[in-house]
Write an enzyme that holds these catalytic residues in place. Structure first.
Site, PDB file in Angstrom:
ATOM      1  CD  GLU A 190      18.256   1.813  -7.946  1.00 19.43           C
ATOM      2  OE1 GLU A 190      18.477   2.635  -8.827  1.00 19.43           O
ATOM      3  OE2 GLU A 190      17.654   2.299  -6.887  1.00 19.43           O
ATOM      4  CD  GLN A 220      15.530  21.634 -22.524  1.00 19.53           C
ATOM      5  OE1 GLN A 220      15.856  21.229 -21.205  1.00 19.53           O
ATOM      6  NE2 GLN A 220      16.242  22.259 -23.375  1.00 19.53           N
ATOM      7  N   GLY A 227      14.404  29.153 -20.105  1.00 15.61           N
ATOM      8  CA  GLY A 227      15.191  29.668 -18.765  1.00 15.61           C
ATOM      9  C   GLY A 227      14.134  29.793 -17.595  1.00 15.61           C
ATOM     10  CD  GLN A 245      -3.081   1.374   2.192  1.00 14.35           C
ATOM     11  OE1 GLN A 245      -3.972   0.305   2.027  1.00 14.35           O
ATOM     12  NE2 GLN A 245      -3.100   2.128   3.138  1.00 14.35           N
ATOM     13  CD  GLU A 246       6.198   2.995   2.879  1.00 17.60           C
ATOM     14  OE1 GLU A 246       6.852   3.836   2.947  1.00 17.60           O
ATOM     15  OE2 GLU A 246       6.002   1.945   3.689  1.00 17.60           O
ATOM     16  CB  THR A 300      16.023   2.481  -3.646  1.00 24.26           C
ATOM     17  OG1 THR A 300      16.542   0.888  -3.925  1.00 24.26           O
ATOM     18  CG2 THR A 300      16.723   3.077  -2.677  1.00 24.26           C
TER      19      THR A 300
END
Length: 385
Positions: A375, A344, A348, A249-250, A373
């Site tokens: 990974e 983008q 600027g 759930q998180e 993470t």
């Protein structure tokens, strides 16, 4: 109009549509005018919690007998989406309502539920969960914080880092070792009420790349004496299993945040390029702009469809760990690409802090790190191959 122009998902019932409208109006009135001021101050006011609780936007999935709205995770999903769409990405309510409160509901005793959940629903108590420690990162089995038996209770020692809601928290769910020799089976969860916790100390509010007003903190526990009823549930050694059951759930909550930020970035960018001119014509009239936005809208649409699928499965109790890992990793990766390309197109001005797209670029980065993470998500997915 919804920038993605998708039909209403099947999990989105009429009462959720009404909730969406209520939440959107409330946040436009209460949050939007103050977000920049809170970001400049580096923290939002504690009263925000009370105001949000009064509006019925905390702990919406908690049963009514515990002070909640008696809803489901779908109600939390609607509210969390509105937090992100209005730009209040720093508010820790999704963690408070969708992560801390469910631990108490699912694993706490009846007395614990009656004691803490109504105060969390009203905003009287702010919840946090203290997992991460210096040097451990995503390794929950490697925590060093200890809770040793002492008389009829426990003595808690250790430190935690990167704790969301750390400065405001009145109730902290702490991951600690009750039996260091038992590995994962020696992990337990404790609920610490900060007002009565002698030896508890809040460290500094951590300065971060983004989410400026989020009160991410260090926490220290030095011989904190806890009563026996501070142990979540009735049995030691259940903490790791409890954590593993709640993490899907998180991770879904993170996916909601990522997709909603994509939607907001796309909406802001489309509005900007339709007004801004260069070389004698509007930015939207350049083919490159059209192609970039076509890619962003396609990717955001695919992410939203996947997210809606996961929310529907979770409401039915069918969301598995692997799919939750997929939604977390993939949507946060796509989010980073979409927001980068949107920035983008601002040129600027996109680099200037007063433009929301600049803040979104910074705020988005952490989503690939917390809740495990990306990974780690890929490792979990790979185990299913």
């Amino acid at each position: 109009m919804d920038v993605l122009n998708l039909p209403r998902p099947s999990w989105m019932t009429e009462d959720l549509v009404l909730l969406e409208d209520q939440a959107r109006r409330f946040m436009a009135a209460e949050y939007a005018p103050n977000i920049e001021r809170w970001n400049e101050a580096g923290i939002y006011h504690r009263e925000v919690w009370n105001t949000t609780g009064e509006a019925g936007l905390l702990c919406a999935a908690m049963p009514e007998k515990y002070g909640g709205a008696g809803g489901t995770f779908a109600h939390e999903a609607v509210i969390n989406r509105e937090f992100a769409l209005c730009g209040f990405d720093s508010f820790g309510a999704p963690l408070h309502s969708g992560i801390v409160a469910p631990y108490i509901l699912h694993y706490g005793t009846e007395d614990q539920k009656q004691r803490w959940l109504p105060k969390m629903a009203s905003g009287e108590m702010v919840g946090a969960i203290a997992m991460t420690e210096p040097g451990t990162g995503s390794d929950l089995q490697g925590v060093r914080t200890s809770a040793k038996k002492s008389g009829n209770g426990y003595v808690l020692n250790g430190s935690k880092i990167f704790i969301t809601n750390g400065q405001h928290a009145d109730l902290i769910l702490v991951v600690a070792k009750t039996d260091p020799s038992a590995g994962a089976k020696g992990v337990s969860l404790f609920v610490v009420e900060t007002a009565d916790a002698g030896g508890f100390r809040r460290g500094r509010k951590l300065k971060k790349l983004g989410l400026d007003s989020s009160d991410t903190s260090e926490l220290f526990f030095e011989d904190v004496k806890l009563p026996a009823e501070s142990l979540l549930g009735t049995q030691e050694g259940q903490g790791f299993v409890q954590l593993m059951q709640e993490l899907p759930q998180e991770r879904l909550i993170v996916g909601i945040h990522a997709v909603s930020m994509m939607e907001r970035a796309l909406r802001l960018t489309i509005d900007y390029v339709k007004e801004r001119q260069a070389f004698g014509k509007k930015i939207i009239d350049f083919q490159n702009t059209q192609f970039v936005l076509a890619e962003c809208k396609t990717e955001a649409t695919a992410a939203k469809v996947f997210l809606d699928h996961c929310i529907e499965r979770h409401v039915k109790g069918e969301l598995d760990t692997v799919t939750a890992s997929m939604i977390k990793y993939w949507t946060t990766d796509v989010q980073a690409k979409v927001i980068d390309r949107c920035l983008q197109l601002f040129g600027g001005y996109g680099y200037m802090d007063e433009y929301p797209i600049s803040r979104m670029y910074r705020d988005a980065r952490v989503l690939r790190i917390y809740a495990g993470t990306n990974e780690i998500m890929k490792l979990l997915i790979a185990r299913s191959l």
